[in-house]
Design a protein around this motif. Structure first.
Motif: not given
Length: 407
Positions: A268-282, A299-301, A339-345
């Motif tokens: 996907a082109p990284s245009t200023p208006d481009a977005t990705v969903s929370a699911a994709t970000a996770a 641990d992803i919320s 090590r522990d990684v936590r993600v809160d979306l």
């Protein structure tokens, strides 16, 4: 994959943008400002000391010179100090040039302003006592011009001031010139070296940050290639093998759909208006962590409806790269067993924490050349609107990296 690296390339370009030669860096601005204030204070001190000599000059100099020369010389010198207090590099540059010109003009006008009456004052006119200060002021300019100016103004002072003095207090011109030049030269050289050292410090720091930014961008490209390879193996190849063995089943179609979505994310082109969903970000955050350390399960919320919450693509790219750098630093330096990684979306925020129980460090003691935190994590996040990062650590008690973004 190439489009997904636009943020890192932009960040590297911003840090690596060469500074124009006439533009001063932070260190040069600070030291130039301090020197300007020092010069202004010197002019004020010499003005107070020279008041008797200025008054005495009315006995053998015409009034227009006796009044105008001190106003021009000391007024322009005090303006240097005022420019230093204000902190304007442009005004410091202009006032030093004006002060140098005013002093030289005042000296060269001495023969015209002299009435022919001699003075018994050993130094002659008041300007002979502080000509080195003017050259020090000009030392705030780059190059060897201050030394050339010092030689010119020393010669002018000796030539124009000597005839004004009585024969009993005159000194041979050549020794007088040599003493005047040699006495003032160390101070001028110190100023020139100080300003030049500050400029070199700025250039060295810029080059170091540029190299760090380029290294961070290269690491991001490597991480993206690893993601692409993993996607090819785990998605494309698995889909093809599943289709060959099981045919057109629901599971195979679902796997193919997820794989296509992931491929679209990479392309996907990284245009200023481009977005990705929370699911994709996770998925991206999970992938960058597990690619670096397969023993960690983030641990992803997620929001209640992760496919309906969108974030700017550049934000997700930047957070993913910063998270990868935090995990990479932990692997390299923490020597931590866990090590522990936590993600809160959430709808308007993204928070990532990378915590280890390793040996930790004292942030104030980090060597200047260790720029992984400054550039790759904190610097990278602060280039994004709403982004920030904080690194807290204590020797022997582990490290915590907090990466945040608020819409």
């Amino acid at each position: 994959m190439v489009a997904a690296l636009d943020v890192d390339r932009t960040a590297a370009a911003q840090v690596s943008e060469p500074r124009p030669p006439e533009t001063a860096g932070d260190a040069e601005r600070r030291i130039t400002r301090q020197f300007a204030i020092f010069v202004g204070a010197g002019y004020l001190a010499y003005l107070l000391i020279s008041i008797p000599s200025i008054g005495a000059s009315f006995d053998f100099m015409r009034s227009w010179w006796a009044i105008g020369a001190p106003i021009a010389v000391f007024g322009s010198g005090l303006a240097i100090g005022a420019a230093g207090i204000v902190g304007s590099q442009r005004w410091i540059r202009w006032t030093t040039q004006i002060a140098a010109a005013a002093f030289l003009v005042a000296v060269l006008l001495t023969p015209i302003g002299w009435t022919g009456v001699h003075t018994s004052i050993a130094s002659g006119l008041w300007y002979a006592t502080f000509m080195g200060l003017v050259a020090v002021a000009l030392g705030l300019q780059p190059g060897i011009r201050p030394l050339v100016y010092l030689l010119v103004v020393s010669t002018a002072v000796v030539v124009c001031n000597t005839p004004v003095k009585d024969a009993g207090v005159r000194v041979a011109p050549l020794p007088d010139l040599a003493f005047a030049f040699a006495y003032s030269m160390p101070y001028v050289c110190a100023t020139v070296i100080g300003v030049r050292t500050a400029r070199l410090l700025d250039q060295t720091r810029d080059a170091t940050y540029r190299l760090a930014a380029e290294t961070a961008a290269a690491q991001a490209r490597t991480a993206e290639r690893a993601r692409f390879d993993a996607l090819t193996h785990d998605g494309v190849m698995a889909t093809l093998l599943g289709a060959a063995r099981m045919g057109n089943t629901t599971d195979v179609r679902a796997l193919a759909g997820r794989t296509l979505d992931d491929l679209d994310d990479l392309a996907a082109p990284s245009t200023p208006d481009a977005t990705v969903s929370a699911a994709t970000a996770a998925r991206r955050l999970r992938a960058v962590v597990t690619d670096l350390d397969d023993t960690v399960r983030p641990d992803i919320s997620l929001p209640a409806e992760p496919d309906t919450v969108d974030y700017p693509t550049t934000v997700v790219q930047t957070i993913t790269a910063a998270t990868g750098e935090a995990v990479r630093n932990s692997l390299r330096h923490a020597h931590a067993p866990t090590r522990d990684v936590r993600v809160d979306l959430r709808e308007n925020t993204i928070e990532v924490s990378v915590v280890d129980d390793g040996r930790g460090f004292a942030p104030d003691d980090v060597a200047p050349h260790r720029l992984g935190i400054a550039v790759s994590i904190v610097g990278r996040m602060r280039q994004v609107d709403g982004g920030d990062a904080d690194v807290s650590s204590t020797p022997g008690r582990g490290t915590r990296v907090a990466i945040t973004w608020r819409r």
